[in-house]
Design an enzyme around this catalytic site. Structure first.
Site: not given
Ligand code: 13P
Length: 251
Positions: A9, A11, A94, A96, A167, A173, A213
């Site tokens: 992904n 992003k 997701h 985010e 996730e 991250g 990660s």
């Protein structure tokens, strides 16, 4: 047998020129048949991605979409626009999108229904934040997300299309990976939940990825777990060599 899906992904990274360079470098690297590799780029690179990957086994995906086919929705992309480009997968929900762009489960449910009706395979993301894990309510959080996001959708509609990505937000991250045992435990919980919601056969056919990660150094350990069928990788998928190591991980 579930074929693992390792997806990068990207992003909000990679210009179109950088995408071409990445794919050019990838051509000279080996790609294992044991996994399905997928690149999920920003919308602006999807056409290039699809054109340059069409003679390979690498799948393509988008990071988001709206649920309507067309109309006055400035800034949005529709499922048929993605299908028209030949895209295989679309990430829905997701963390985010859920946190920064305030997408709620009702919206995500509509997006999944729209993706399926256009024959796009949804990668439904779920996962708890740090506070929820510290309060030990992570299973409840994930259960609520999955039940609401799949509300009213039948097993027949989801069959061979649905992918779930677990996730945990605190692992995204941050360099902090969930332990492979914690990741396995949640992926197993998700499979059991699918068995409650649908048939056992269906639950066993769904690929459940772990994301947060994942790197070339820890992918094999994560992938060694029974209920983990792939990885959704952010940062470590942006470099061709690192992506190649991820999709060619040694069992
Ligand atoms: P990182 O691999 O950079 O932690 O990102 C994970 C992720 O959010 C993939 O969708």
């Amino acid at each position: 047998m579930r074929k693992p899906l390792i997806a990068g992904n990207w992003k909000m990274n990679m210009t179109d020129a950088e995408t071409k360079k990445f794919l050019d470098n990838l051509k000279s690297l080996e790609i294992s048949d044991n996994v399905e590799a997928c690149i999920i780029s920003p919308f602006t690179s999807l056409k290039t991605l699809n054109e340059l990957l069409k003679d390979t086994d690498i799948s393509t995906g988008a990071q988001n979409m709206y649920y309507e086919d067309s109309g006055a929705f400035t800034g949005e992309i529709s499922p048929n626009m993605l299908k028209d480009l030949g895209i295989d997968y679309v990430i829905i929900g997701h963390s985010e999108r859920r946190t920064i762009f305030k997408e709620d489960d009702e919206l995500l449910n509509k997006k999944i229904i729209a993706a399926l009706s256009h024959n796009l395979k949804p990668i439904l993301c779920c996962g708890e934040n740090l506070e929820q894990r510290e309060n030990k309510i992570q299973e409840k959080v994930v259960e609520n997300q999955i039940r609401s996001d799949l509300k009213g959708i039948t097993e027949k509609e989801l069959y061979s299309k649905l992918v779930i990505a677990y996730e945990p937000i605190w692992a995204i991250g941050t360099g902090k990976t969930a332990s492979s045992d914690d990741a396995q435990s949640m992926c197993k919980f998700i499979r059991n939940l699918l068995t409650e919601m649908y048939s056992e056969e269906f639950a066993h056919s769904v690929r459940i990825q772990y994301g947060g990660s994942v790197k070339p150094e820890n992918v094999a350990e994560i992938m060694s777990k029974d209920d983990i069928d792939g990885a959704l990788v952010g940062g470590a998928s942006l470099d061709t060599e690192s992506f190649s190591k991820l999709i060619n991980y040694e069992k």
